[in-house]
Design an enzyme around this catalytic site. Structure first.
Site, short mmCIF file in Angstrom:
data_model
loop_
_atom_site.label_atom_id
_atom_site.label_comp_id
_atom_site.label_asym_id
_atom_site.label_seq_id
_atom_site.Cartn_x
_atom_site.Cartn_y
_atom_site.Cartn_z
N ASN A 41 0.83 -1.21 0.00
CA ASN A 41 0.00 0.00 0.00
C ASN A 41 0.87 1.26 0.00
O ASN A 41 2.10 1.19 -0.03
CB ASN A 41 -0.97 -0.01 1.19
CG ASN A 41 -0.25 0.14 2.52
OD1 ASN A 41 0.97 0.22 2.61
ND2 ASN A 41 -1.02 0.17 3.60
N ASP A 42 0.21 2.41 0.06
CA ASP A 42 0.93 3.69 0.00
C ASP A 42 1.32 4.22 1.36
O ASP A 42 1.77 5.35 1.49
CB ASP A 42 0.07 4.74 -0.73
CG ASP A 42 0.01 4.48 -2.23
OD1 ASP A 42 0.80 3.64 -2.72
OD2 ASP A 42 -0.82 5.10 -2.90
N MET A 43 1.10 3.41 2.42
CA MET A 43 1.56 3.73 3.78
C MET A 43 0.87 4.95 4.38
O MET A 43 1.33 5.50 5.38
CB MET A 43 3.08 3.93 3.81
CG MET A 43 3.86 2.70 3.38
SD MET A 43 5.56 3.06 2.86
CE MET A 43 5.25 3.93 1.32
N VAL A 44 -0.24 5.38 3.80
CA VAL A 44 -0.99 6.52 4.34
C VAL A 44 -1.62 6.12 5.67
O VAL A 44 -2.24 5.07 5.79
CB VAL A 44 -2.08 6.97 3.35
CG1 VAL A 44 -3.04 7.97 4.01
CG2 VAL A 44 -1.44 7.58 2.11
N TRP A 61 -9.15 0.41 -3.87
CA TRP A 61 -8.43 -0.68 -3.19
C TRP A 61 -8.66 -0.67 -1.68
O TRP A 61 -7.78 -1.00 -0.91
CB TRP A 61 -6.95 -0.65 -3.53
CG TRP A 61 -6.70 -0.62 -5.01
CD1 TRP A 61 -7.51 -1.13 -5.98
CD2 TRP A 61 -5.57 -0.06 -5.70
NE1 TRP A 61 -6.96 -0.92 -7.23
CE2 TRP A 61 -5.78 -0.26 -7.09
CE3 TRP A 61 -4.42 0.60 -5.28
CZ2 TRP A 61 -4.85 0.17 -8.05
CZ3 TRP A 61 -3.52 1.01 -6.23
CH2 TRP A 61 -3.72 0.80 -7.60
N HIS A 62 -9.88 -0.30 -1.30
CA HIS A 62 -10.27 -0.28 0.10
C HIS A 62 -11.54 -1.11 0.32
O HIS A 62 -12.41 -0.72 1.09
CB HIS A 62 -10.50 1.16 0.58
CG HIS A 62 -9.29 2.05 0.46
ND1 HIS A 62 -9.37 3.39 0.19
CD2 HIS A 62 -7.97 1.77 0.56
CE1 HIS A 62 -8.15 3.91 0.13
NE2 HIS A 62 -7.29 2.94 0.36
#
Length: 606
Positions: free
Chosen positions: A140-143, A540-541
């Site tokens: 993932n984008d680590m947000v 993607w959630h």
């Protein structure tokens, strides 16, 4: 759209570019210790072995839960993961996109419904999911996002007050080690954040030029700039915090599972669970394949499924837990008639693209090789952090601090896109990707996602067959409820108005027109809706296929069965307004508490 590890543009060429690549490769060869992680060793366990707890799925939820249960030395815990250890790319923040559509991704896609997403290649939405330790928390984008109090109060209305905002907040804070200075230096904001947790939540080491420009533009459009994008009382535009520590991805895998040294945690990798064993309405173990052999493992206390929204639903149904009509249709004996696989939903994302003169992006082709060298030398530079930002729009004036739509602009340097990269990254057709790539030959490209955060539409997950190796059938249900389209025209027009802000107007920024011909014949509002339906995709959630209140009770136990729980994104009855990784960690923390309570063990959170 990220720099790819191993991309060899310039390899073998003469001159400075070839020399830089050669130097980077030498650094890489010498830096394997820098880029290594102490992943758990493969457990040596005999077929038929028994444990107190079996956890199915070593992703975000499974890694956190296994680590928490292993804190109790009296528990013997088996964690089973279908994939193996992550590759080196999984450690480097700047390579966050390269593992999608690789062997480390389940590579799921939705079923063509003949209505939505018809402008995408194959008429389906990509659904990347991590197939390795750390799961989607490694791709993932680590947000770091939590959603908003209203999200959890909605859960509480469905399943009870233990899931309201007041009661979930301590479980977010428990795992959090907040170091983002714009938050950590604010005493009021820190009342909502933790400092003693395992996972670092940090700010960018430096600010990208593009992020600064985007924030100024959104401020010009009337949005307030906020320091904390998780602030439950104020929305606007701002920089996200990210789960990054010392230039490396931080997650429940790296910060929790990899740190377990108690000797009572057993991790089986590359082990594919095919069935939950149920006797007398009680989960007693699992059936799995390892090295092409069938294994059986038994749980004296509980089996907990943490395989993710799609695989959890699939495994439950393969085990006879699901909608009676569907199970009978595919030939599976019904153990428990429950709405497993129902209630699937996701944030709905539609991408627009702007073209602009060179000067907005922070990095370009000539600088990225230097960034590789810098990272491999001391884990600094552009590959060591993320400076992503977002902008939130409320649904109406009555809820000014409750986001309904989000925008997440980024910047692609001149000449970086290819048709293959475009089709892989966003799933557009080659024809539409060719239009974007043609613009990118001489312009920077600004991908501008417009995302619906609270959809009413629902899809479902179904079994393709009784063969556990077959992928689940994913019906997105996108725009199944037409009300989800109502807010898009206003949100899209607001997002595209970036081209009229001072800086982007000076840069000659323009909209790349990808609107299908059949949409152009309509009125403005209907044209936008038509475009949105054609290009809608997943953010993607995905959540909801084993939901609290439907499939599960308030303590994450499968209804009507004993010794079986679920603890991943599938349990969310309604998706939160934000990225789902941190909420899954919270869910795992809650699961650990429920389990420890069930066996008379104290826990520090009341």
């Amino acid at each position: 759209m990220s720099v790819m590890l191993g991309a060899c543009a310039g390899c073998g060429s003469s001159g400075p570019l070839g020399a830089m690549v050669a130097t980077a490769l030498q650094f890489f060869a010498a830096s394997q210790c820098l880029l290594s992680e102490p992943y758990p060793k493969q457990a040596d366990v005999a077929n038929g072995s028994s444990f107190d707890f079996i956890i199915v799925g070593g992703g975000t939820g499974g890694s956190a839960l296994a680590a928490r249960l292993a804190e109790r030395h009296q528990f013997q815990v088996l964690l089973v993961e279908a994939g193996g250890d992550p590759p080196v790319e999984g450690i480097i923040p700047g390579f966050r996109s390269v593992l999608k559509e690789s062997p480390y991704d389940w590579n799921f896609t939705t079923i063509d419904d003949g209505f939505s997403s018809q402008g995408l290649a194959g008429h389906h939405e990509k659904q990347p999911r991590g197939k390795m330790l750390g799961g989607s928390g490694t791709i993932n984008d680590m947000v770091y996002a939590r959603g908003y109090p209203t999200d959890y109060n909605e859960w509480a209305d469905i399943v009870g007050d233990s899931w309201n905002w007041t009661n979930v907040l301590p479980y977010f804070m428990k795992t959090e080690h907040m170091t983002d200075r714009k938050i950590a230096d604010n005493e009021e904001l820190m009342k909502l954040h933790g400092v003693d947790g395992e996972i670092e939540v940090s700010g960018a080491a430096t600010y990208d030029k593009s992020t600064i420009k985007f924030l100024k533009a959104f401020e010009e459009l009337g949005l307030e700039i906020v320091d904390d994008m998780t602030n439950p009382h104020k929305i606007g535009a701002g920089r996200f915090s990210h789960t990054i520590r010392d230039g490396r991805r931080d997650s429940t895998l790296t910060a929790m599972l990899n740190k377990v040294q108690t000797g009572n945690l057993h991790v089986l990798k590359d082990t594919f669970v095919t069935k939950i064993l149920i006797e007398n309405d009680t989960a007693v173990g699992i059936q799995a394949f390892l090295n092409d052999k069938e294994y059986y493992f038994y749980a004296d206390k509980e089996v907990i499924v943490t395989a993710g929204t799609f695989n959890t639903a699939k495994l439950l149904m393969l085990s006879g837990i699901g909608p009676k009509d569907h199970l009978e249709e595919v030939g599976i004996d019904v153990v428990q008639d429950l709405p497993v696989g129902e209630n699937l939903h996701d944030h709905v994302m539609v991408l627009y693209f702007l073209a602009t003169e060179s000067g907005t992006c922070s990095y370009n082709e000539s600088t990225k090789l230097f960034e590789v060298i810098k990272y491999l030398h001391d884990a600094t530079g552009a590959l060591s952090y993320s400076d992503s930002m977002g902008a939130y729009l409320p649904q109406n004036a009555d809820t000014p601090n409750l986001p309904y739509f989000a925008m997440y602009p980024t910047c692609v340097p001149v000449g970086q896109l290819t048709v293959d990269a475009c089709t892989t990254a966003i799933g557009y057709t080659a024809e539409n990707c060719a239009k974007i790539v043609a613009e990118n030959a001489y312009s920077e490209i600004i991908p501008l996602p417009v995302v619906l955060l609270k959809p009413k539409s629902r899809g479902m997950v179904r079994l393709a067959s009784t063969n556990p190796l077959d992928d689940p059938m994913i019906y997105s249900g996108t725009f199944d409820n037409e009300e989800d389209l109502e807010g898009f025209p206003e949100a899209v027009k607001f997002a595209l108005s970036l081209v009229n802000t001072t800086y982007f107007k000076e840069m000659g920024t323009r909209i790349i027109d990808l609107t299908p011909e059949e949409c152009k014949k309509l009125s403005e509002l209907d044209m936008i809706k038509c475009h949105v339906v054609k290009f809608a995709t997943s953010a993607w959630h995905s959540v909801g296929t084993a939901a609290l209140g439907g499939v599960l009770d308030a303590q994450l136990r499968v209804r009507g069965l004993a010794a079986l729980r679920v603890a991943d994104a599938s349990v969310m009855p309604r998706v939160v307004r934000g990225n789902t990784n941190a909420p899954v960690v919270m869910i795992a923390e809650k699961a650990a508490r429920f389990i420890k309570d069930a066996y008379g063990l104290d826990n520090e959170i009341p």
